[in-house]
Design a protein around this motif. Structure first.
Motif, mmCIF file in Angstrom:
data_model
loop_
_atom_site.group_PDB
_atom_site.id
_atom_site.type_symbol
_atom_site.label_atom_id
_atom_site.label_comp_id
_atom_site.label_asym_id
_atom_site.label_seq_id
_atom_site.Cartn_x
_atom_site.Cartn_y
_atom_site.Cartn_z
ATOM 1 N N LEU A 226 0.824 -1.204 0.000
ATOM 2 C CA LEU A 226 0.000 0.000 0.000
ATOM 3 C C LEU A 226 0.861 1.258 0.000
ATOM 4 C CD1 LEU A 226 -2.817 1.315 0.221
ATOM 5 C CD2 LEU A 226 -2.528 1.209 2.704
ATOM 6 N N ALA A 227 1.903 1.256 0.814
ATOM 7 C CA ALA A 227 2.800 2.420 0.853
ATOM 8 C C ALA A 227 3.509 2.585 -0.490
ATOM 9 C CB ALA A 227 3.809 2.260 1.979
ATOM 10 N N ARG A 228 3.949 1.495 -1.087
ATOM 11 C CA ARG A 228 4.628 1.578 -2.394
ATOM 12 C C ARG A 228 3.675 2.086 -3.464
ATOM 13 N NH1 ARG A 228 7.558 3.219 -6.121
ATOM 14 N NH2 ARG A 228 8.243 1.761 -7.700
ATOM 15 N N LEU A 229 2.435 1.663 -3.417
ATOM 16 C CA LEU A 229 1.445 2.143 -4.395
ATOM 17 C C LEU A 229 1.230 3.647 -4.265
ATOM 18 C CD1 LEU A 229 -0.525 1.271 -6.611
ATOM 19 C CD2 LEU A 229 -2.225 0.930 -4.826
ATOM 20 N N ASP A 230 1.128 4.133 -3.041
ATOM 21 C CA ASP A 230 0.977 5.580 -2.846
ATOM 22 C C ASP A 230 2.226 6.337 -3.285
ATOM 23 O OD1 ASP A 230 -1.611 5.616 -1.992
ATOM 24 O OD2 ASP A 230 -1.120 5.622 0.150
ATOM 25 N N ILE A 231 3.394 5.786 -3.023
ATOM 26 C CA ILE A 231 4.631 6.427 -3.466
ATOM 27 C C ILE A 231 4.709 6.444 -4.985
ATOM 28 C CG2 ILE A 231 7.142 6.105 -3.520
ATOM 29 C CD1 ILE A 231 6.945 5.199 -0.609
ATOM 30 N N GLN A 232 4.293 5.365 -5.617
ATOM 31 C CA GLN A 232 4.322 5.290 -7.077
ATOM 32 C C GLN A 232 3.349 6.289 -7.692
ATOM 33 O OE1 GLN A 232 3.571 1.367 -8.517
ATOM 34 N NE2 GLN A 232 3.837 1.924 -10.659
ATOM 35 N N ILE A 233 2.179 6.429 -7.103
ATOM 36 C CA ILE A 233 1.202 7.405 -7.600
ATOM 37 C C ILE A 233 1.736 8.820 -7.447
ATOM 38 C CG2 ILE A 233 -1.078 8.399 -7.102
ATOM 39 C CD1 ILE A 233 -2.044 5.542 -6.550
ATOM 40 N N SER A 234 2.518 9.060 -6.401
ATOM 41 C CA SER A 234 3.098 10.391 -6.193
ATOM 42 C C SER A 234 4.202 10.704 -7.196
ATOM 43 C CB SER A 234 3.660 10.505 -4.776
ATOM 44 O OG SER A 234 2.624 10.402 -3.837
ATOM 45 N N GLY A 235 4.691 9.676 -7.926
ATOM 46 C CA GLY A 235 5.673 9.910 -8.973
ATOM 47 C C GLY A 235 7.118 9.914 -8.514
ATOM 48 N N TRP A 236 7.406 9.298 -7.400
ATOM 49 C CA TRP A 236 8.776 9.265 -6.909
ATOM 50 C C TRP A 236 9.590 8.244 -7.685
ATOM 51 C CZ3 TRP A 236 9.035 9.754 -0.892
ATOM 52 C CH2 TRP A 236 8.360 10.905 -0.502
ATOM 53 N N LYS A 237 10.883 8.447 -7.765
ATOM 54 C CA LYS A 237 11.795 7.524 -8.439
ATOM 55 C C LYS A 237 11.984 6.263 -7.594
ATOM 56 C CE LYS A 237 12.721 10.355 -11.772
ATOM 57 N NZ LYS A 237 12.087 10.167 -13.037
ATOM 58 N N ASN A 238 12.497 5.204 -8.227
ATOM 59 C CA ASN A 238 12.646 3.917 -7.553
ATOM 60 C C ASN A 238 13.606 3.977 -6.367
ATOM 61 O OD1 ASN A 238 10.846 2.730 -9.275
ATOM 62 N ND2 ASN A 238 12.400 1.816 -10.585
ATOM 63 N N TRP A 239 14.723 4.694 -6.515
ATOM 64 C CA TRP A 239 15.691 4.771 -5.414
ATOM 65 C C TRP A 239 15.121 5.522 -4.225
ATOM 66 C CZ3 TRP A 239 19.613 1.807 -4.634
ATOM 67 C CH2 TRP A 239 20.239 1.202 -5.716
ATOM 68 N N LEU A 240 14.364 6.565 -4.492
ATOM 69 C CA LEU A 240 13.751 7.318 -3.409
ATOM 70 C C LEU A 240 12.660 6.485 -2.734
ATOM 71 C CD1 LEU A 240 13.720 9.961 -1.890
ATOM 72 C CD2 LEU A 240 12.130 10.858 -3.590
ATOM 73 N N ALA A 241 11.914 5.727 -3.529
ATOM 74 C CA ALA A 241 10.896 4.834 -2.965
ATOM 75 C C ALA A 241 11.549 3.791 -2.053
ATOM 76 C CB ALA A 241 10.114 4.153 -4.076
ATOM 77 N N PHE A 242 12.664 3.221 -2.514
ATOM 78 C CA PHE A 242 13.387 2.249 -1.683
ATOM 79 C C PHE A 242 13.861 2.894 -0.389
ATOM 80 C CE2 PHE A 242 17.546 0.563 -0.392
ATOM 81 C CZ PHE A 242 17.155 -0.710 -0.010
#
Length: 147
Positions: A102-118
């Motif tokens: 769920l957190a990754r989905l919200d981060i992805q919707i916000s448009g963050w890059k993969n390294w920042l999401a990690f």
């Protein structure tokens, strides 16, 4: 970041905080337990942040032969037995996976890059586990962790 994203990140923190609290209650050698927990958190955050591109080809390649299908069915049956035997552990893992997804989905919707999401997923998860374990240890022993 959107305001709704903070809800999922807070849920992720609380979930891992509870996991750290429960992990600290075990009467097993703590070094190995905490090492495995931290390693699995980092692997899970990496798996959510950097998904495999060829997952469909990997799965279809596994089922393309009779041997691959047999191994998959046997492994699936084994996993089902383990899930039923250790349902409490499986439910905890499923809750951690759900909160992370769920957190990754919200981060992805916000448009963050993969390294920042990690970095965000790993930091929040590790902070939650560490604080949960430290507070449980402190409440049980009555002393600080580093003293």
């Amino acid at each position: 970041m959107k305001k709704k994203s903070w809800v999922s990140l807070t849920l992720l923190f609380v979930t891992y905080f509870t996991f750290g609290w429960k992990l600290s209650e075990f009467d097993v050698p703590p070094h190995l337990t905490w090492f495995l927990a931290i390693a699995s958190i980092l692997v899970f955050a990496a798996a959510l942040s950097f998904p495999l591109r060829n997952t469909k080809a990997l799965i279809m390649g596994l089922f393309s032969s009779d041997l691959g299908a047999f191994i998959s069915i046997t492994l699936g049956a084994f996993v089902a037995v383990v899930v039923i035997a250790w349902l409490h552990l499986f439910a905890t893992c499923l809750l951690l996976i759900s909160a992370g997804a769920l957190a990754r989905l919200d981060i992805q919707i916000s448009g963050w890059k993969n390294w920042l999401a990690f970095a965000v997923l790993a930091t929040i998860s590790l902070t939650g586990v560490g604080l949960g374990g430290a507070i449980e240890f402190w409440s049980r022993t009555g002393r600080l962790v580093f003293s």
